[in-house]
Every structure is written in structure tokens, then in C-alpha cells.
Design a protein around this motif. Structure first.
Motif, mmCIF file in Angstrom:
data_model
loop_
_atom_site.group_PDB
_atom_site.id
_atom_site.type_symbol
_atom_site.label_atom_id
_atom_site.label_comp_id
_atom_site.label_asym_id
_atom_site.label_seq_id
_atom_site.Cartn_x
_atom_site.Cartn_y
_atom_site.Cartn_z
ATOM 1 N N UNK A 56 10.066 89.150 -8.759
ATOM 2 C CA UNK A 56 8.873 88.559 -9.038
ATOM 3 C C UNK A 56 8.349 87.306 -8.252
ATOM 4 N N UNK A 57 9.345 87.132 -7.564
ATOM 5 C CA UNK A 57 9.090 85.475 -6.796
ATOM 6 C C UNK A 57 8.464 85.935 -5.766
ATOM 7 N N UNK A 58 7.596 84.960 -5.045
ATOM 8 C CA UNK A 58 6.931 84.967 -3.903
ATOM 9 C C UNK A 58 7.734 84.173 -2.629
ATOM 10 N N UNK A 59 7.580 84.660 -1.545
ATOM 11 C CA UNK A 59 8.436 84.199 -0.457
ATOM 12 C C UNK A 59 7.624 83.668 0.513
ATOM 13 N N UNK A 60 7.759 82.223 0.829
ATOM 14 C CA UNK A 60 6.987 81.836 1.756
ATOM 15 C C UNK A 60 7.627 81.065 2.927
ATOM 16 N N UNK A 61 7.248 81.216 4.246
ATOM 17 C CA UNK A 61 7.799 80.598 5.293
ATOM 18 C C UNK A 61 7.709 79.162 5.119
ATOM 19 N N UNK B 129 9.290 80.868 -4.504
ATOM 20 C CA UNK B 129 8.567 80.381 -5.782
ATOM 21 C C UNK B 129 8.169 81.557 -6.800
ATOM 22 N N UNK B 130 8.281 80.762 -8.082
ATOM 23 C CA UNK B 130 7.926 81.453 -9.161
ATOM 24 C C UNK B 130 7.786 80.575 -10.557
#
Length: 181
Positions: A55-60, A69-70
Motif C-alpha cells: 500500500x505504500x508509495x515509493x518516491x525517488x 511513504x504511507x
């Protein structure tokens, strides 16, 4: 034994601001993991799924660096599983206690953010999914476009209140009002 301090969200007392074209709100202090190493965004997403935390987002966040982030707390079990799947190619540092996320959304979100950052927020230059380490005034933050008119700002905890107040002034100038909770 003395009572241990309890975690109080740094923006707990801040009201959500809402107008016809702008909304400002503090996001839940869930999880924010800093990943560093020789891997890719796609590999990290696959490892998150394997660890049961898709469910988390992955950001450079820089060269060979990412933020995961979540909105929910990241369990020790998930953190251990993710660390084990990334072993040998990347390291994880839990930054959940040290960073805060803020959402700015609405038709005038980019206009409000342009009052403090030099990032070109035109959708052709900064499309959905784009992220940049930048400044808002003098405050360092990670800026991510999460929707056509939605942005998420990640800032060091000690600067969160100042950043929120600066954006709050800009949102108020766009006709936003404080919502009573």
C-alpha cells in the motif's frame, strides 16, 4: 517509574483549510522509510509486495535513494521482512519519527506552492508521480505530485509547523477557511 513521553503529532493542533480551489491538511504520521542502495523503484515496489506492505508509495529522493511513504504505522514484522528482501542491495532507515507529510490540493494548489518554490509545477514539466527535493522559502522539503491537482510535501519534523503556517497564509489568500473539527 516515570511516565514515558507519548508521541504527539507535530501538526495535531492545525486546522484543515478548505476553499473552493484549495485544501491544506496535515497527513497522518504513518511511516516514512529512507532506502539507500543499488536498486530501482520497481524492485522496491516488488519487495514491498513480497513483504506484505504494497500500500505504500515509493518516491525517488536522490541518487540511489528513495522514500517509502504511507499513512499507517509500518510494523516491525514488515520492516524486518523488507530489510531481509533488500539485504545485499539496499539499506533502510526508518524516518517516520523525524518527518511529517502535508497535502496541498485543489485547482490552485500549484499556484499556492509557486509562492514558495522554484519548481516548475506545470503538468508538462512536473507530471503526476514526479518528485523533487526542493525548498519552500528557506525550508527543505520533498515535493511530490500525487494527482493532477494534488501535492504531498515531506518535511523534517522540526520545520513542519513553520512550513504549514507559510502555506496556510498562501491558502488563506486564495479564499480558504479553517474548518472546525
Amino acid at each position: 517509574m516515570p511516565d514515558l513521553p507519548t508521541l504527539k503529532p507535530v501538526l495535531a493542533g492545525k486546522a484543515v483549510l478548505q476553499g473552493k480551489t484549495i485544501r491544506l491538511e496535515a497527513l497522518p504520521e504513518g511511516h516514512l522509510l529512507h532506502v539507500m542502495g543499488a536498486t530501482t523503484t520497481e524492485e522496491i515496489k516488488a519487495h514491498l509486495l513480497a513483504a506484505g506492505a504494497g500500500e505504500s508509495s515509493v518516491r525517488p529522493a536522490g541518487y540511489r535513494q528513495w522514500f517509502i511513504a504511507g499513512g499507517d504505522q509500518f510494523s516491525v514484522v514488515h520492516l524486518r521482512a523488507l530489510s531481509e528482501t533488500l539485504a545485499g542491495c539496499a539499506f533502510i532507515s526508518d524516518q517516520s519519527h523525524g518527518r511529517v507529510r502535508i497535502r496541498v490540493s485543489g485547482l490552485n494548489a500549484a499556484q499556492v506552492l509557486n509562492k514558495g518554490t522554484a519548481v516548475d509545477l506545470n503538468p508538462s514539466a512536473f507530471p503526476v508521480g514526479s518528485t523533487a527535493m526542493t525548498l519552500f522559502g528557506h525550508i527543505s522539503m520533498q515535493l511530490t505530485r500525487t494527482g493532477s491537482d494534488d501535492f504531498e510535501l515531506t518535511v523534517l519534523r522540526s520545520f513542519a509547523e513553520s512550513l504549514y503556517e507559510e502555506i496556510e497564509e498562501a491558502a488563506l489568500s486564495q479564499g480558504a477557511e479553517r474548518l472546525v473539527s
